[in-house]
Design a protein around this motif. Structure first.
Motif, PDB file in Angstrom:
ATOM      1  N   VAL A  25      74.703  21.738  68.864  1.00  0.00           N
ATOM      2  CA  VAL A  25      75.758  20.824  69.306  1.00  0.00           C
ATOM      3  C   VAL A  25      75.197  19.419  69.446  1.00  0.00           C
ATOM      4  CG1 VAL A  25      77.334  20.267  71.194  1.00  0.00           C
ATOM      5  CG2 VAL A  25      77.058  22.639  70.461  1.00  0.00           C
ATOM      6  N   ALA A  26      74.052  19.263  70.112  1.00  0.00           N
ATOM      7  CA  ALA A  26      73.440  17.942  70.274  1.00  0.00           C
ATOM      8  C   ALA A  26      73.032  17.363  68.928  1.00  0.00           C
ATOM      9  CB  ALA A  26      72.233  18.038  71.204  1.00  0.00           C
ATOM     10  N   ALA A  27      72.527  18.200  68.042  1.00  0.00           N
ATOM     11  CA  ALA A  27      72.139  17.723  66.708  1.00  0.00           C
ATOM     12  C   ALA A  27      73.353  17.200  65.944  1.00  0.00           C
ATOM     13  CB  ALA A  27      71.467  18.851  65.934  1.00  0.00           C
ATOM     14  N   ALA A  28      74.466  17.903  66.020  1.00  0.00           N
ATOM     15  CA  ALA A  28      75.681  17.469  65.323  1.00  0.00           C
ATOM     16  C   ALA A  28      76.210  16.160  65.907  1.00  0.00           C
ATOM     17  CB  ALA A  28      76.741  18.561  65.408  1.00  0.00           C
ATOM     18  N   GLN A  29      76.139  16.015  67.251  1.00  0.00           N
ATOM     19  CA  GLN A  29      76.619  14.783  67.872  1.00  0.00           C
ATOM     20  C   GLN A  29      75.726  13.599  67.532  1.00  0.00           C
ATOM     21  OE1 GLN A  29      76.736  16.143  71.947  1.00  0.00           O
ATOM     22  NE2 GLN A  29      78.893  16.731  71.823  1.00  0.00           N
ATOM     23  N   GLU A  81      74.778   8.653  62.642  1.00  0.00           N
ATOM     24  CA  GLU A  81      73.663   8.239  61.804  1.00  0.00           C
ATOM     25  C   GLU A  81      74.100   7.998  60.361  1.00  0.00           C
ATOM     26  OE1 GLU A  81      70.439   7.628  62.941  1.00  0.00           O
ATOM     27  OE2 GLU A  81      71.541   7.836  64.830  1.00  0.00           O
ATOM     28  N   ARG A  82      73.371   7.112  59.714  1.00  0.00           N
ATOM     29  CA  ARG A  82      73.620   6.866  58.297  1.00  0.00           C
ATOM     30  C   ARG A  82      72.644   7.711  57.484  1.00  0.00           C
ATOM     31  NH1 ARG A  82      76.912   2.862  57.000  1.00  0.00           N
ATOM     32  NH2 ARG A  82      76.014   2.787  54.887  1.00  0.00           N
ATOM     33  N   LEU A  83      73.171   8.448  56.520  1.00  0.00           N
ATOM     34  CA  LEU A  83      72.347   9.327  55.700  1.00  0.00           C
ATOM     35  C   LEU A  83      71.987   8.651  54.382  1.00  0.00           C
ATOM     36  CD1 LEU A  83      74.237  12.703  56.233  1.00  0.00           C
ATOM     37  CD2 LEU A  83      72.354  11.750  57.567  1.00  0.00           C
ATOM     38  N   GLU A  84      70.997   9.209  53.725  1.00  0.00           N
ATOM     39  CA  GLU A  84      70.595   8.656  52.426  1.00  0.00           C
ATOM     40  C   GLU A  84      71.730   8.771  51.423  1.00  0.00           C
ATOM     41  OE1 GLU A  84      67.193   9.363  48.974  1.00  0.00           O
ATOM     42  OE2 GLU A  84      67.090  10.462  50.879  1.00  0.00           O
ATOM     43  N   HIS A  85      72.429   9.914  51.453  1.00  0.00           N
ATOM     44  CA  HIS A  85      73.604  10.104  50.593  1.00  0.00           C
ATOM     45  C   HIS A  85      74.835  10.045  51.490  1.00  0.00           C
ATOM     46  CE1 HIS A  85      70.950  11.211  47.278  1.00  0.00           C
ATOM     47  NE2 HIS A  85      70.318  12.037  48.124  1.00  0.00           N
ATOM     48  N   GLU A  86      75.193   8.827  51.853  1.00  0.00           N
ATOM     49  CA  GLU A  86      76.255   8.635  52.842  1.00  0.00           C
ATOM     50  C   GLU A  86      77.592   9.192  52.382  1.00  0.00           C
ATOM     51  OE1 GLU A  86      77.834   7.670  56.454  1.00  0.00           O
ATOM     52  OE2 GLU A  86      75.736   7.690  55.815  1.00  0.00           O
ATOM     53  N   GLN A  87      77.808   9.258  51.054  1.00  0.00           N
ATOM     54  CA  GLN A  87      79.085   9.759  50.556  1.00  0.00           C
ATOM     55  C   GLN A  87      79.323  11.229  50.905  1.00  0.00           C
ATOM     56  OE1 GLN A  87      76.490   8.883  48.807  1.00  0.00           O
ATOM     57  NE2 GLN A  87      76.132  10.202  47.011  1.00  0.00           N
ATOM     58  N   HIS A  88      78.229  11.939  51.213  1.00  0.00           N
ATOM     59  CA  HIS A  88      78.358  13.358  51.572  1.00  0.00           C
ATOM     60  C   HIS A  88      78.434  13.583  53.086  1.00  0.00           C
ATOM     61  CE1 HIS A  88      77.629  14.130  47.416  1.00  0.00           C
ATOM     62  NE2 HIS A  88      76.353  13.746  47.453  1.00  0.00           N
ATOM     63  N   HIS A  89      78.338  12.496  53.840  1.00  0.00           N
ATOM     64  CA  HIS A  89      78.294  12.619  55.291  1.00  0.00           C
ATOM     65  C   HIS A  89      79.550  13.286  55.875  1.00  0.00           C
ATOM     66  CE1 HIS A  89      77.019  10.581  59.323  1.00  0.00           C
ATOM     67  NE2 HIS A  89      77.132  11.877  59.418  1.00  0.00           N
ATOM     68  N   PRO A  90      80.767  12.901  55.474  1.00  0.00           N
ATOM     69  CA  PRO A  90      81.956  13.536  56.064  1.00  0.00           C
ATOM     70  C   PRO A  90      81.998  15.050  55.877  1.00  0.00           C
ATOM     71  CG  PRO A  90      82.555  11.534  54.895  1.00  0.00           C
ATOM     72  CD  PRO A  90      81.137  11.812  54.558  1.00  0.00           C
ATOM     73  N   GLN A  91      81.620  15.510  54.662  1.00  0.00           N
ATOM     74  CA  GLN A  91      81.643  16.962  54.433  1.00  0.00           C
ATOM     75  C   GLN A  91      80.614  17.680  55.299  1.00  0.00           C
ATOM     76  OE1 GLN A  91      81.577  14.515  52.216  1.00  0.00           O
ATOM     77  NE2 GLN A  91      82.302  15.136  50.175  1.00  0.00           N
ATOM     78  N   ILE A  92      79.430  17.072  55.419  1.00  0.00           N
ATOM     79  CA  ILE A  92      78.387  17.673  56.245  1.00  0.00           C
ATOM     80  C   ILE A  92      78.809  17.707  57.716  1.00  0.00           C
ATOM     81  CG2 ILE A  92      76.016  17.388  57.078  1.00  0.00           C
ATOM     82  CD1 ILE A  92      75.354  16.181  54.328  1.00  0.00           C
ATOM     83  N   GLN A  93      79.436  16.606  58.146  1.00  0.00           N
ATOM     84  CA  GLN A  93      79.857  16.538  59.539  1.00  0.00           C
ATOM     85  C   GLN A  93      80.938  17.558  59.845  1.00  0.00           C
ATOM     86  OE1 GLN A  93      78.133  14.580  61.604  1.00  0.00           O
ATOM     87  NE2 GLN A  93      79.243  15.576  63.277  1.00  0.00           N
ATOM     88  N   ALA A 142      81.361  20.419  58.372  1.00  0.00           N
ATOM     89  CA  ALA A 142      80.723  21.735  58.393  1.00  0.00           C
ATOM     90  C   ALA A 142      80.005  21.968  59.720  1.00  0.00           C
ATOM     91  CB  ALA A 142      79.749  21.865  57.227  1.00  0.00           C
ATOM     92  N   LEU A 143      79.319  20.942  60.206  1.00  0.00           N
ATOM     93  CA  LEU A 143      78.617  21.076  61.476  1.00  0.00           C
ATOM     94  C   LEU A 143      79.594  21.252  62.639  1.00  0.00           C
ATOM     95  CD1 LEU A 143      75.770  18.425  61.099  1.00  0.00           C
ATOM     96  CD2 LEU A 143      75.483  20.891  61.335  1.00  0.00           C
ATOM     97  N   GLU A 144      80.672  20.493  62.634  1.00  0.00           N
ATOM     98  CA  GLU A 144      81.661  20.625  63.707  1.00  0.00           C
ATOM     99  C   GLU A 144      82.296  22.008  63.699  1.00  0.00           C
ATOM    100  OE1 GLU A 144      84.328  17.399  63.126  1.00  0.00           O
ATOM    101  OE2 GLU A 144      82.938  15.872  63.884  1.00  0.00           O
ATOM    102  N   HIS A 145      82.522  22.528  62.494  1.00  0.00           N
ATOM    103  CA  HIS A 145      83.070  23.879  62.387  1.00  0.00           C
ATOM    104  C   HIS A 145      82.080  24.905  62.941  1.00  0.00           C
ATOM    105  CE1 HIS A 145      85.452  27.186  60.770  1.00  0.00           C
ATOM    106  NE2 HIS A 145      84.337  27.691  60.257  1.00  0.00           N
ATOM    107  N   ALA A 146      80.800  24.695  62.662  1.00  0.00           N
ATOM    108  CA  ALA A 146      79.781  25.644  63.123  1.00  0.00           C
ATOM    109  C   ALA A 146      79.574  25.570  64.635  1.00  0.00           C
ATOM    110  CB  ALA A 146      78.463  25.378  62.401  1.00  0.00           C
TER     111      ALA A 146
END
Length: 386
Positions: free
Chosen positions: A319-323, A328-340, A342-346
């Motif tokens: 939970v803390a890692a997802a928050q 944070e800005r990722l190297e492949h920022e275009q994939h950030h929403p999908q990753i986020q 997935a993490l929120e769902h988990a």
């Protein structure tokens, strides 16, 4: 006269023989019935031990027919009917026992209690309440009061529940927190009628009855906040943090909300940080981050976010890692929403609360479990922290 006397002398031995034969037949029949009754009883007991309830019922019915005056067989039969869900038959058995004039006082109270349980299991709450009321002053008094308490809670008759809880308090344990909950429930009914002053009075009464209970203080603070009295709300929550620190994870978001408008952000943050140092918690962590971001420049997206990393150094929290990752800005920022996503769902299952009595899980904290109806069975921490 001589003729009559002769016949009388001849008839006496015959009458004696016939009487003797009749007594022997009765004795044999009595012995046979006595043999059949215990045999049927032990057969039923054997079936019961082997969890063969249908056969046990048949055996006990046979035993009752052979010896209808045995109350223990009636009790066994009635309890079996209740366990099988045949409440009408259980009621008939126990009502038959109560109708007997030779039943002793203890067995009568026992039959009355069994009848009340039949009604309770069948959902006939009015009849169950009436049957339980007859057990006042008997050895079944406290179990009957507990059953009546469950009826009043189910029907949301809080004044009656409070009256029974007062009788049980100190006899069956500490019922002060339960009484405080009843007052809070009555206060919510006052709020539904727009009687906020009456609700505040009931919340204060609940706090007086159970000073260590978190709910009355939190309810008062929430109501003060709604009415714009942020100083009063903050004072109540700060006292809660000192006097009932185990409940602070529940009150931390409300404390942060109250601190901002009354200018006590620094004080609240220091209080939360001190508590977090003693007992790290996700909700306290979230409140600290919220207060850290208050007053920071609008373009400062990192204010207070280092707290998530500090938490991760102590606890491997998804939970803390997802928050933390959310800002944070990722190297492949275009994939950030999908990753986020997935993490929120988990993390959703990890953010639930779990009843310690029955395991029922819920997204929000409940004072009374919706599953098993237990009070204060939800710990103030999320599943990930248990």
């Amino acid at each position: 006269m001589e003729f009559d006397l002769v016949w009388l002398l001849l008839g006496l031995p015959g009458a004696f023989v016939l009487g003797w034969l009749a007594s022997r037949l009765d004795l044999r029949q009595w012995r046979a019935e006595n043999r059949r009754a215990p045999k049927a009883y032990f057969k039923g007991l054997n079936y019961l031990l082997n969890e063969q309830q249908d056969q046990a019922i048949d055996a006990f019915i046979e035993a009752v027919q052979n010896d209808p005056d045995t109350s223990e067989l009636h009790f066994a039969l009635g309890n079996l009917f209740r366990r099988r869900g045949e409440y009408d038959r259980a009621v008939r058995v126990h009502e038959h026992l109560l109708s007997r004039g030779d039943l002793g006082p203890k067995d009568r109270d026992r039959a009355q209690h069994a009848l009340a349980l039949d009604f309770l299991k069948a959902g006939l709450l009015d009849r169950a309440e009436e049957a339980l009321a007859h057990l006042e002053g008997t050895e079944f008094e406290n179990p009957a009061r507990l059953a009546r308490l469950a009826i009043y809670e189910r029907s949301r008759d809080w004044p009656q529940a409070a009256a029974v809880a007062r009788k049980l308090d100190g006899v069956q344990g500490d019922f002060s927190q339960r009484q405080a909950h009843y007052l809070c429930e009555q206060a919510h009914e006052r709020l539904a009628r727009q009687d906020s002053e009456g609700a505040l009075a009931l919340f204060a009464q609940a706090q007086a009855i159970a000073p260590q209970a978190a709910r009355p203080r939190m309810e008062q603070a929430r109501l003060h906040l709604q009415q714009g009295r942020c100083d009063a709300a903050y004072a109540i929550l700060a006292a809660l943090a000192r006097e009932a620190p185990m409940a602070l994870p529940l009150a931390a978001p409300l404390l942060a909300q109250a601190a901002r408008p009354c200018g006590k952000v620094a004080e609240a943050q220091a209080l939360l940080e001190a508590h977090y140092a003693q007992a790290p918690s996700l909700d306290v962590l979230g409140a600290i981050v919220t207060l850290s971001q208050y007053g920071a420049p609008a373009d400062d997206t990192q204010a207070g976010r280092h707290w998530y990393l500090r938490h991760l150094q102590q606890e491997p929290s998804l939970v803390a890692a997802a928050q933390w990752l959310a800002g944070e800005r990722l190297e492949h920022e275009q994939h950030h929403p999908q990753i986020q996503r997935a993490l929120e769902h988990a993390t959703q299952p990890l953010l639930r609360y779990r009843c310690a009595a029955c395991g029922f899980e819920a997204r929000q904290h409940f004072w009374q479990c919706p599953g098993c109806q237990s009070w204060d069975s939800y710990p103030p921490r999320r599943i990930e922290e248990l």
